[in-house]
Enzyme design. Structure first.
Site, PDB file in Angstrom:
ATOM      1  N   GLY A   1       0.770  -1.250   0.000  1.00 36.55           N
ATOM      2  CA  GLY A   1       0.000   0.000   0.000  1.00 36.55           C
ATOM      3  C   GLY A   1       0.794   1.289   0.000  1.00 36.55           C
TER       4      GLY A   1
ATOM      5  CG  ASP B   1      -8.348   0.609   9.967  1.00 34.71           C
ATOM      6  OD1 ASP B   1      -9.189   1.450  10.306  1.00 34.71           O
ATOM      7  OD2 ASP B   1      -8.651  -0.536   9.600  1.00 34.71           O
TER       8      ASP B   1
ATOM      9  CG  PHE C   1     -12.332  -0.402   2.840  1.00 35.39           C
ATOM     10  CD1 PHE C   1     -11.650  -0.974   3.910  1.00 35.39           C
ATOM     11  CD2 PHE C   1     -11.877  -0.650   1.555  1.00 35.39           C
ATOM     12  CE1 PHE C   1     -10.537  -1.781   3.691  1.00 35.39           C
ATOM     13  CE2 PHE C   1     -10.766  -1.459   1.327  1.00 35.39           C
ATOM     14  CZ  PHE C   1     -10.107  -2.030   2.401  1.00 35.39           C
TER      15      PHE C   1
ATOM     16  CG  ASP D   1      -1.628   1.680   3.071  1.00 35.84           C
ATOM     17  OD1 ASP D   1      -1.416   1.445   4.282  1.00 35.84           O
ATOM     18  OD2 ASP D   1      -2.126   0.833   2.308  1.00 35.84           O
TER      19      ASP D   1
ATOM     20  NE  ARG E   1      -2.141  -3.570  -3.893  1.00 39.80           N
ATOM     21  CZ  ARG E   1      -2.255  -3.632  -2.579  1.00 39.80           C
ATOM     22  NH1 ARG E   1      -2.242  -2.529  -1.857  1.00 39.80           N
ATOM     23  NH2 ARG E   1      -2.397  -4.794  -1.979  1.00 39.80           N
TER      24      ARG E   1
ATOM     25  CE  LYS F   1     -10.038   3.373   7.031  1.00 37.00           C
ATOM     26  NZ  LYS F   1     -10.713   2.091   6.790  1.00 37.00           N
TER      27      LYS F   1
ATOM     28  CG  ASP G   1      -5.538  -3.923  -1.564  1.00 37.75           C
ATOM     29  OD1 ASP G   1      -5.100  -3.430  -0.510  1.00 37.75           O
ATOM     30  OD2 ASP G   1      -5.883  -5.117  -1.662  1.00 37.75           O
TER      31      ASP G   1
HETATM   32  P1  IMP Z   1      -4.238  -1.474  10.969  1.00 38.92           P
HETATM   33  O1  IMP Z   1      -3.256  -2.525  11.364  1.00 38.92           O
HETATM   34  O2  IMP Z   1      -5.637  -1.851  11.332  1.00 38.92           O
HETATM   35  O3  IMP Z   1      -3.885  -0.085  11.402  1.00 38.92           O
HETATM   36  O4  IMP Z   1      -4.329  -1.514   9.402  1.00 38.92           O
HETATM   37  C1  IMP Z   1      -3.432  -0.994   8.615  1.00 38.92           C
HETATM   38  C2  IMP Z   1      -3.448  -1.682   7.267  1.00 38.92           C
HETATM   39  O5  IMP Z   1      -4.760  -2.114   6.871  1.00 38.92           O
HETATM   40  C3  IMP Z   1      -3.019  -0.685   6.238  1.00 38.92           C
HETATM   41  O6  IMP Z   1      -1.646  -0.781   6.020  1.00 38.92           O
HETATM   42  C4  IMP Z   1      -3.818  -1.090   5.026  1.00 38.92           C
HETATM   43  O7  IMP Z   1      -3.085  -2.029   4.269  1.00 38.92           O
HETATM   44  C5  IMP Z   1      -5.041  -1.761   5.546  1.00 38.92           C
HETATM   45  N1  IMP Z   1      -6.216  -0.856   5.531  1.00 38.92           N
HETATM   46  C6  IMP Z   1      -6.829  -0.283   6.574  1.00 38.92           C
HETATM   47  N2  IMP Z   1      -7.857   0.496   6.196  1.00 38.92           N
HETATM   48  C7  IMP Z   1      -7.896   0.422   4.848  1.00 38.92           C
HETATM   49  C8  IMP Z   1      -8.734   1.027   3.836  1.00 38.92           C
HETATM   50  O8  IMP Z   1      -9.659   1.816   4.090  1.00 38.92           O
HETATM   51  N3  IMP Z   1      -8.432   0.691   2.550  1.00 38.92           N
HETATM   52  C9  IMP Z   1      -7.424  -0.160   2.204  1.00 38.92           C
HETATM   53  N4  IMP Z   1      -6.616  -0.719   3.103  1.00 38.92           N
HETATM   54  C10 IMP Z   1      -6.847  -0.445   4.417  1.00 38.92           C
HETATM   55 MG    MG Z   2      -0.905  -2.072   4.419  1.00 39.45          MG
END
Ligand code: IMP
Ligand code: MG
Length: 176
Positions: A40, A100, A149, A97, A162, A128, A156
């Site tokens: 990403g 979350d 999302f 990227d 992407r 987010k 992606d």
């Molecule tokens: P976390 O570990 O929950 O913070 O997630 C981070 C990873 O989840 C990011 O590096 C993204 O690859 C993926 N991700 C989280 N939200 C989204 C989204 O809205 N679109 C696409 N990928 C996401």
């Molecule tokens: Mg990622």
């Protein structure tokens, strides 16, 4: 099934303007290395590099995956690519990227700190904030967004979208 928003959530001119501001604050910190997260983070990292253009900046990549083919995270984060990575004594900017739940970034940072860097700072294109499960804030953030999302600009949905140059919103429609 899914549907894509009719208009981008973040347009290319908005991205370009924000990149210039981000690049200026990042450049002032004289990082030795950008460590980018695949897949990403590839487009954001490339754009940051183009806006910084420093002769001594090393660029390296690691890989993190947590999502399957849907829009909910699986929770387990798999990180690879640390073998042979030398960050000892270096000031590193870890780039991804999107932030979350925070699981990916916090796990990556913890793993990297064990490799003896001088300093690690973090940079994400999107944040987010409302979705956090672990206490983690990035040092540099491109845009803060709602809990939607999003795809494009490296991000992606099931490996699609992407290559879109701006950010779009995706909704799952469950076969409808
Ligand atoms: P976390 O570990 O929950 O913070 O997630 C981070 C990873 O989840 C990011 O590096 C993204 O690859 C993926 N991700 C989280 N939200 C989204 C989204 O809205 N679109 C696409 N990928 C996401
Ligand atoms: Mg990622």
């Amino acid at each position: 099934m899914y549907s894509l928003s009719e208009e981008p959530l973040i347009t290319r001119p908005q991205i370009d303007e924000r990149l210039k501001e981000l690049a200026e604050s990042i450049k002032a910190e004289n990082f030795d290395m950008f460590l980018s997260t695949l897949t990403g983070g590839f487009m954001f990292t490339a754009d940051l590099c183009r806006n910084i253009a420093s002769s001594k900046l090393e660029i390296e990549f690691i890989r993190a995956s947590s999502y399957g083919d849907r829009t909910e995270t699986s929770g387990d984060v798999e990180i690879s690519g640390f073998e042979g990575l030398n960050i000892q004594g270096k000031k590193v900017l870890l780039i991804d990227d999107i932030l979350d739940t925070g699981n990916t970034m916090s796990k990556m940072k913890k793993t990297l700190l064990a490799l003896g860097p001088r300093e690690i700072k973090t940079c994400v294109f999107l944040d987010k904030k409302g979705r956090r499960e672990v206490d983690f804030e990035a040092d540099f953030v491109g845009f803060t967004i709602e809990n939607e999302f999003v795809v494009g600009y490296g991000l992606d949905y099931a490996n699609m979208f992407r290559s879109y140059p701006e950010i779009w919103t995706v909704r799952e429609t469950d076969g409808k």
